[in-house]
Write a protein that holds these residues in place. Structure first.
Motif, PDB file in Angstrom:
ATOM      1  N   ASP A 122      -2.280  13.042   2.323  1.00  0.00           N
ATOM      2  CA  ASP A 122      -0.904  13.466   2.080  1.00  0.00           C
ATOM      3  C   ASP A 122       0.074  12.306   2.019  1.00  0.00           C
ATOM      4  OD1 ASP A 122      -1.530  16.190   1.958  1.00  0.00           O
ATOM      5  OD2 ASP A 122      -1.400  16.421   4.122  1.00  0.00           O
ATOM      6  N   ASP A 123      -0.095  11.316   2.903  1.00  0.00           N
ATOM      7  CA  ASP A 123       0.879  10.227   2.959  1.00  0.00           C
ATOM      8  C   ASP A 123       0.900   9.417   1.670  1.00  0.00           C
ATOM      9  OD1 ASP A 123      -1.647   9.246   3.398  1.00  0.00           O
ATOM     10  OD2 ASP A 123      -1.064   7.840   4.967  1.00  0.00           O
ATOM     11  N   PHE A 133       6.906  22.367  -7.606  1.00  0.00           N
ATOM     12  CA  PHE A 133       7.800  22.503  -6.445  1.00  0.00           C
ATOM     13  C   PHE A 133       7.013  22.590  -5.138  1.00  0.00           C
ATOM     14  CE2 PHE A 133      10.117  23.895 -10.139  1.00  0.00           C
ATOM     15  CZ  PHE A 133      11.406  23.438  -9.938  1.00  0.00           C
ATOM     16  N   MET A 134       5.703  22.478  -5.234  1.00  0.00           N
ATOM     17  CA  MET A 134       4.865  22.545  -4.041  1.00  0.00           C
ATOM     18  C   MET A 134       4.700  21.159  -3.418  1.00  0.00           C
ATOM     19  SD  MET A 134       1.983  25.338  -5.205  1.00  0.00           S
ATOM     20  CE  MET A 134       2.456  27.020  -5.597  1.00  0.00           C
ATOM     21  N   LYS A 135       3.983  21.090  -2.308  1.00  0.00           N
ATOM     22  CA  LYS A 135       3.824  19.844  -1.561  1.00  0.00           C
ATOM     23  C   LYS A 135       3.243  18.744  -2.440  1.00  0.00           C
ATOM     24  CE  LYS A 135       0.307  19.345   1.331  1.00  0.00           C
ATOM     25  NZ  LYS A 135      -0.735  18.553   0.645  1.00  0.00           N
ATOM     26  N   PRO A 136       3.636  17.487  -2.209  1.00  0.00           N
ATOM     27  CA  PRO A 136       3.060  16.379  -2.974  1.00  0.00           C
ATOM     28  C   PRO A 136       1.538  16.379  -2.889  1.00  0.00           C
ATOM     29  CG  PRO A 136       4.967  15.616  -1.737  1.00  0.00           C
ATOM     30  CD  PRO A 136       4.701  17.030  -1.290  1.00  0.00           C
ATOM     31  N   LEU A 192      -5.039  18.317  -3.894  1.00  0.00           N
ATOM     32  CA  LEU A 192      -5.992  17.220  -4.030  1.00  0.00           C
ATOM     33  C   LEU A 192      -6.523  16.715  -2.689  1.00  0.00           C
ATOM     34  CD1 LEU A 192      -4.485  15.016  -6.897  1.00  0.00           C
ATOM     35  CD2 LEU A 192      -6.703  16.165  -6.900  1.00  0.00           C
ATOM     36  N   THR A 193      -5.845  17.018  -1.614  1.00  0.00           N
ATOM     37  CA  THR A 193      -6.309  16.563  -0.301  1.00  0.00           C
ATOM     38  C   THR A 193      -7.233  17.574   0.370  1.00  0.00           C
ATOM     39  OG1 THR A 193      -4.454  17.526   0.957  1.00  0.00           O
ATOM     40  CG2 THR A 193      -4.125  15.339   0.006  1.00  0.00           C
TER      41      THR A 193
END
Length: 266
Positions: A57-58, A119-122, A204-205
């Motif tokens: 995520d980072d 608009f969702m999480k990176p 992707l994570t």
């Protein structure tokens, strides 16, 4: 009895002198320069290889332009249903900023069923269809409605499978594709990696079929060409914004900006 004890003592000494190294000694062989190969690398000591470190995520949680540049040199991995893995190095991207960006699907901050992934999480995949046939893959970043388009990959592993997938996606029979033709465009890379609308909104994570791992020898600023995006000619001043990034001198890039490269060389 004394003779029996003597024989047992000799046997014990022999066993101690021929015993295998303890685990801590084996570990030292791995770290001491010039030491003999550790038993762990022998065919008699088979161990399961660790999976490559996965981008988390980072990494994805950064501004759109920064993420578009950071993608260059990273590796996209796709695991097919039959277990084969396809690997490709990212060599070309485009940033779509959302909001005021007239070329973005989320311009004006408008959220729809189609562009919800933006608009969702990176790190969320945004996959959309063009011309009713082809697919393009984006990855969401920081910023309301912002995402990065993956334009081109350098194939690294599973090239035969990529050719099969490209061939299956094209109706007319054609010549055998060369390596540089497999993923040199946003729709081509989706075909080669078997990416369709079913991948929209995947993380992707977290996903078991597609993820990214860190690349080696990542490019420096001098290796990255910054130029205009492709196919957005009707978006006014935004058509001239330098929001496309690619690895200079890489033959797997879809469109080369020779003028910009000459300026960089000068």
């Amino acid at each position: 009895m004394p003779r029996k004890r003597k024989l047992l003592a000799q046997l014990s000494t022999l066993q101690n002198s021929t015993s295998f190294p303890q685990s801590d000694a084996v570990e030292q062989l791995n770290t001491i320069p010039g030491a003999h190969p550790s038993p762990k690398s022998s065919k008699y000591f088979v161990i399961e290889k660790k999976k490559s470190p996965q981008l988390q995520d980072d990494f994805f949680n950064q501004p759109c332009v920064s993420l578009a540049k950071s993608f260059l040199g990273q590796i996209l991995v796709r695991k097919l249903p039959d277990g084969r893995e396809l690997w490709g190095r990212i060599v070309e991207t485009e940033a779509y900023l959302g909001g005021e960006d007239e070329a973005s699907h989320s311009k004006g901050g408008k959220q729809t069923q189609r562009n919800a992934a933006m608009f969702m999480k990176p790190g969320t995949l945004y996959v959309y269809q063009i011309y009713g046939i082809y697919f393009c893959m984006n990855v969401s970043s920081q910023g309301e409605g912002a995402a990065v388009l993956l334009r081109s990959l350098e194939p690294l592993q599973g090239l035969d499978a990529m050719r099969e997938l490209r061939r299956a996606s094209r109706k007319a029979p054609s010549k055998l594709l060369k390596d540089w033709q497999l993923c040199n465009g946003p729709s081509k890379l989706c075909q080669a990696f078997g990416i369709d609308k079913a991948f929209d909104q995947r993380d992707l994570t977290q996903d078991a079929a597609i993820w990214m791992v860190p690349g080696q020898d990542l490019p420096g600023e001098q290796d990255v060409v910054t130029t205009t995006r492709i196919g957005i000619g009707n978006t006014g001043e935004w058509a001239q914004k330098p929001l496309r990034f690619y690895l200079r001198g890489n033959r797997f890039v879809s469109v080369v900006d020779k003028k910009m490269e000459r300026e960089m060389a000068a």
